[in-house]
Design an enzyme around this catalytic site. Structure first.
Site, PDB file in Angstrom:
ATOM      1  N   ALA A   1       0.831  -1.211   0.000  1.00  0.00           N
ATOM      2  CA  ALA A   1       0.000   0.000   0.000  1.00  0.00           C
ATOM      3  C   ALA A   1       0.861   1.254   0.000  1.00  0.00           C
ATOM      4  CB  ALA A   1      -0.943  -0.002   1.201  1.00  0.00           C
ATOM      5  N   TYR A   2       1.971   1.205   0.696  1.00  0.00           N
ATOM      6  CA  TYR A   2       2.872   2.359   0.724  1.00  0.00           C
ATOM      7  C   TYR A   2       3.394   2.657  -0.685  1.00  0.00           C
ATOM      8  CZ  TYR A   2       6.681   5.440   2.107  1.00  0.00           C
ATOM      9  OH  TYR A   2       7.519   6.516   2.234  1.00  0.00           O
TER      10      TYR A   2
END
Length: 176
Positions: A160-161
């Site tokens: 997600a980062y």
């Protein structure tokens, strides 16, 4: 000035939670009241989702936890930054020399997204729309929820980062 430490008596700080629309509006009101305009906006807000240790006894809970952390990561790193920027654009437009600086990590580079179709789509900046970015992020979240990141060639470490950083770098800002 002593060494590298310098103090500034005219620096003001204001708390901001980019994930809270009320906090974003409060900041905009503060800037408008105090200064009347904004000359530069530096976006540097980000969180890193936590990697969970595999636990075969509760795979469903782990997938659910990862999904919720991924959602929060996207909400802060991409959607929060976008919200702050869009809210502050009217104040930037009052400046004689407005500037927006988006700071992202090394992971914001497209080569951290392994899917060639997504790389191609995100690299076509002139054709980029917010809707396309939103669709890509929703596809990512759906794949995460269904535990299909690896199958669909998304990053699997700090997923997600990396996706949020790439989305931020792809986001085409409106003209000031």
């Amino acid at each position: 000035m002593h060494g590298f430490l310098q103090t500034f008596s005219d620096v003001l700080f204001h708390q901001l939670d980019v994930s809270d629309p009320a906090s974003v509006l409060y900041l905009a009101q503060f800037i408008k009241t105090k200064f009347g305009r904004l000359d530069i906006l530096v976006n540097n807000a980000a969180i890193l989702e936590i990697e969970l240790e595999p636990d075969a006894t509760d795979l469903l809970k782990q997938v659910t936890d990862l999904y919720e952390m991924a959602k929060e990561c996207l909400n802060i790193n991409y959607y929060g930054t976008k919200s702050v920027t869009e809210t502050l654009i009217p104040l930037l437009q009052l400046s004689l020399s407005p500037n927006i600086v988006n700071i992202s990590a090394l992971y914001g580079q497209l080569n951290f997204i392994h899917t060639k179709n997504i790389q191609k789509e995100l690299s076509e900046v002139d054709d980029q729309t917010e809707e396309k970015i939103d669709q890509m992020l929703q596809k990512f979240l759906n794949d995460m929820k269904e535990n299909k990141l690896e199958e669909n060639e998304w990053p699997t470490q700090l997923a997600a980062y990396k996706v949020s950083e790439v989305a931020l770098n792809t986001y085409k800002l409106k003209q000031i």
